[in-house]
Design a protein around this motif. Sequence first.
Motif, mmCIF file in Angstrom:
data_model
loop_
_atom_site.group_PDB
_atom_site.id
_atom_site.type_symbol
_atom_site.label_atom_id
_atom_site.label_comp_id
_atom_site.label_asym_id
_atom_site.label_seq_id
_atom_site.Cartn_x
_atom_site.Cartn_y
_atom_site.Cartn_z
ATOM 1 N N GLU A 49 15.332 -3.334 -16.451
ATOM 2 C CA GLU A 49 15.863 -4.513 -17.139
ATOM 3 C C GLU A 49 15.411 -5.795 -16.439
ATOM 4 O O GLU A 49 15.018 -6.771 -17.085
ATOM 5 N N ASP A 50 15.443 -5.780 -15.110
ATOM 6 C CA ASP A 50 15.098 -6.967 -14.331
ATOM 7 C C ASP A 50 13.603 -7.286 -14.373
ATOM 8 O O ASP A 50 13.211 -8.443 -14.147
ATOM 9 N N GLY A 71 6.132 2.742 -22.214
ATOM 10 C CA GLY A 71 7.120 3.700 -22.712
ATOM 11 C C GLY A 71 7.448 4.753 -21.674
ATOM 12 O O GLY A 71 8.621 5.090 -21.436
ATOM 13 N N GLU A 72 6.412 5.288 -21.006
ATOM 14 C CA GLU A 72 6.648 6.300 -19.965
ATOM 15 C C GLU A 72 7.236 5.673 -18.699
ATOM 16 O O GLU A 72 8.068 6.283 -18.035
ATOM 17 N N VAL A 73 6.820 4.459 -18.359
ATOM 18 C CA VAL A 73 7.403 3.769 -17.205
ATOM 19 C C VAL A 73 8.906 3.611 -17.407
ATOM 20 O O VAL A 73 9.719 3.887 -16.507
ATOM 21 N N ILE A 74 9.298 3.174 -18.591
ATOM 22 C CA ILE A 74 10.728 2.996 -18.891
ATOM 23 C C ILE A 74 11.444 4.342 -18.836
ATOM 24 O O ILE A 74 12.572 4.441 -18.347
ATOM 25 N N LYS A 75 10.786 5.389 -19.335
ATOM 26 C CA LYS A 75 11.406 6.717 -19.316
ATOM 27 C C LYS A 75 11.816 7.124 -17.905
ATOM 28 O O LYS A 75 12.950 7.563 -17.675
ATOM 29 N N PHE A 76 10.908 6.967 -16.945
ATOM 30 C CA PHE A 76 11.227 7.357 -15.575
ATOM 31 C C PHE A 76 12.405 6.551 -15.028
ATOM 32 O O PHE A 76 13.264 7.080 -14.316
ATOM 33 N N ASN A 77 12.450 5.266 -15.372
ATOM 34 C CA ASN A 77 13.532 4.421 -14.861
ATOM 35 C C ASN A 77 14.868 4.735 -15.515
ATOM 36 O O ASN A 77 15.906 4.714 -14.848
ATOM 37 N N ILE A 78 14.868 5.048 -16.794
ATOM 38 C CA ILE A 78 16.113 5.456 -17.448
ATOM 39 C C ILE A 78 16.578 6.794 -16.890
ATOM 40 O O ILE A 78 17.773 6.996 -16.621
ATOM 41 N N MET A 79 15.652 7.709 -16.667
ATOM 42 C CA MET A 79 16.004 9.002 -16.084
ATOM 43 C C MET A 79 16.627 8.851 -14.700
ATOM 44 O O MET A 79 17.467 9.656 -14.292
ATOM 45 N N ALA A 80 16.213 7.827 -13.973
ATOM 46 C CA ALA A 80 16.648 7.656 -12.580
ATOM 47 C C ALA A 80 18.109 7.249 -12.449
ATOM 48 O O ALA A 80 18.666 7.286 -11.348
ATOM 49 N N GLY A 81 18.754 6.832 -13.526
ATOM 50 C CA GLY A 81 20.164 6.453 -13.453
ATOM 51 C C GLY A 81 20.360 4.949 -13.482
ATOM 52 O O GLY A 81 19.450 4.181 -13.810
ATOM 53 N N GLN A 82 21.573 4.522 -13.112
ATOM 54 C CA GLN A 82 21.945 3.109 -13.247
ATOM 55 C C GLN A 82 21.004 2.181 -12.485
ATOM 56 O O GLN A 82 20.639 1.110 -12.984
ATOM 57 N N ASN A 83 20.606 2.574 -11.280
ATOM 58 C CA ASN A 83 19.712 1.718 -10.489
ATOM 59 C C ASN A 83 18.349 1.564 -11.164
ATOM 60 O O ASN A 83 17.757 0.479 -11.178
ATOM 61 N N GLY A 84 17.848 2.662 -11.717
ATOM 62 C CA GLY A 84 16.562 2.617 -12.404
ATOM 63 C C GLY A 84 16.623 1.771 -13.666
ATOM 64 O O GLY A 84 15.710 0.996 -13.949
ATOM 65 N N LEU A 85 17.726 1.911 -14.407
ATOM 66 C CA LEU A 85 17.889 1.126 -15.635
ATOM 67 C C LEU A 85 17.958 -0.361 -15.308
ATOM 68 O O LEU A 85 17.322 -1.194 -15.957
ATOM 69 N N LYS A 86 18.702 -0.702 -14.262
ATOM 70 C CA LYS A 86 18.813 -2.111 -13.845
ATOM 71 C C LYS A 86 17.448 -2.637 -13.395
ATOM 72 O O LYS A 86 17.055 -3.771 -13.699
ATOM 73 N N ASN A 87 16.696 -1.815 -12.696
ATOM 74 C CA ASN A 87 15.378 -2.206 -12.205
ATOM 75 C C ASN A 87 14.433 -2.534 -13.359
ATOM 76 O O ASN A 87 13.716 -3.549 -13.325
ATOM 77 N N VAL A 146 23.539 3.395 -23.751
ATOM 78 C CA VAL A 146 22.702 3.516 -24.943
ATOM 79 C C VAL A 146 22.169 2.152 -25.363
ATOM 80 O O VAL A 146 20.963 1.982 -25.586
ATOM 81 N N LYS A 147 23.036 1.163 -25.450
ATOM 82 C CA LYS A 147 22.627 -0.168 -25.921
ATOM 83 C C LYS A 147 21.681 -0.842 -24.933
ATOM 84 O O LYS A 147 20.700 -1.490 -25.335
ATOM 85 N N ARG A 148 21.961 -0.730 -23.628
ATOM 86 C CA ARG A 148 21.080 -1.331 -22.626
ATOM 87 C C ARG A 148 19.686 -0.684 -22.662
ATOM 88 O O ARG A 148 18.662 -1.371 -22.568
ATOM 89 N N SER A 149 19.662 0.629 -22.805
ATOM 90 C CA SER A 149 18.377 1.338 -22.892
ATOM 91 C C SER A 149 17.604 0.906 -24.127
ATOM 92 O O SER A 149 16.399 0.652 -24.073
ATOM 93 N N GLU A 150 18.315 0.813 -25.246
ATOM 94 C CA GLU A 150 17.666 0.418 -26.498
ATOM 95 C C GLU A 150 17.048 -0.970 -26.397
ATOM 96 O O GLU A 150 15.932 -1.197 -26.888
ATOM 97 N N LYS A 151 17.742 -1.887 -25.752
ATOM 98 C CA LYS A 151 17.241 -3.258 -25.637
ATOM 99 C C LYS A 151 15.885 -3.292 -24.933
ATOM 100 O O LYS A 151 14.961 -3.996 -25.354
ATOM 101 N N VAL A 152 15.755 -2.506 -23.869
ATOM 102 C CA VAL A 152 14.487 -2.458 -23.130
ATOM 103 C C VAL A 152 13.423 -1.718 -23.947
ATOM 104 O O VAL A 152 12.278 -2.161 -24.052
ATOM 105 N N LEU A 153 13.805 -0.604 -24.521
ATOM 106 C CA LEU A 153 12.844 0.212 -25.270
ATOM 107 C C LEU A 153 12.275 -0.525 -26.473
ATOM 108 O O LEU A 153 11.081 -0.414 -26.776
#
Length: 355
Positions: A189-190, A171-187, A277-284
């Motif tokens: 997700e991958d 949960g915290e790992v994902i938080k840092f990546n979502i906070m980091a922006g599009q690159n973090g969110l993509k990272n 929002v939807k991409r973040s939710e899918k990972v979370l």
Amino acid sequence: MKIQSRFKEYEVIFEDNKVFLRDLVSEPNSEIVVDKNVYELYKDCFEEIPSERLFVVEATEKNKVVDTALDICEKITEIPAKRNATLISIGGGIIQDITGFVANVTYRGINWIFVPTTLLAACDSCIGGKTSLNYKKYKNLLGTFYPPDEIHICSEMFHTLTERDFKSGLGEVIKFNIMAGQNGLKNIEDNIEGLLERKPQIVDQFVHSSLSFKKKFIEVDEFDKGERIKLNFAHTFGHAIEVITEYEIPHGTAVAIGMIMANSISEKRGLISSDVVKRSEKVLLEVIDIDSKLLDKPLEDYMKAIRKDKKQVSESLTAVLISNYGENGELSVVHDVTEQEIDYAINYFKKLYRA
């Protein structure tokens, strides 16, 4: 990795395997505090420690209180060494909070070595120096700032975590990546699949990147007066969820739920897109595994817990929200969250999770 604190420079050391523990616990003039579960799992590493130098703690929120800290302080006073005594603590965030407080207040500060044995502690709380104790029903009302002298991280120890605790750390790992922006969110997700499978190389990579991300905040704002407050993204909701469920939902999972709630408010305010929002939710949702009935509490229970949270500075409600989302994420500390928005966010998550 070295962290610069106002108190001292301290170091994060990444260990290849748990063999290092034997040498560490043989440190002279030391008191060893160990999570009870960790003690049972790695008992062979503690066999030669005299009983007077070993303090085993059941790592529960009920034990994260002043009484436990004082019991450890008393044990340390029995060591012949005084200010050159060393406290070595081995466990997750609860053990870190208790022993960090102890190390700070005993003889006005003694040496402290911390070995985080949970993903949550390793990727987040082990750096930054915060120590917190619970008071009555409320989380983290008492505390200090006092970083360890050394932190030893061995991801081999995460293999014995329950699925519940491992996902809490994610949960915290994902938080840092979502906070980091599009690159973090993509990272994230991958790599979420590899993280869920606990692939060592991927886990190590994300622990290191999470600490590197947090390092930037704590070195410019160690005492949580400005930039560092943004790391509390989702925590207004997360801490309230922990309180109202009496900690049945662990911290990282509560933060994951809190992110979905916070983002629902950001989207409603027109600050972030539905796509983010939807991409973040899918990972979370990959790391949230709860009995949703635990959240079926009156709104007034949520509001009481939120108002008691130490991040609140006035009668207005404070939260950290994503305010813009591009290559880098932008977060803002807002002080005008309404009770209606809180109600909306709670029901938004429950409807999403139960769908």
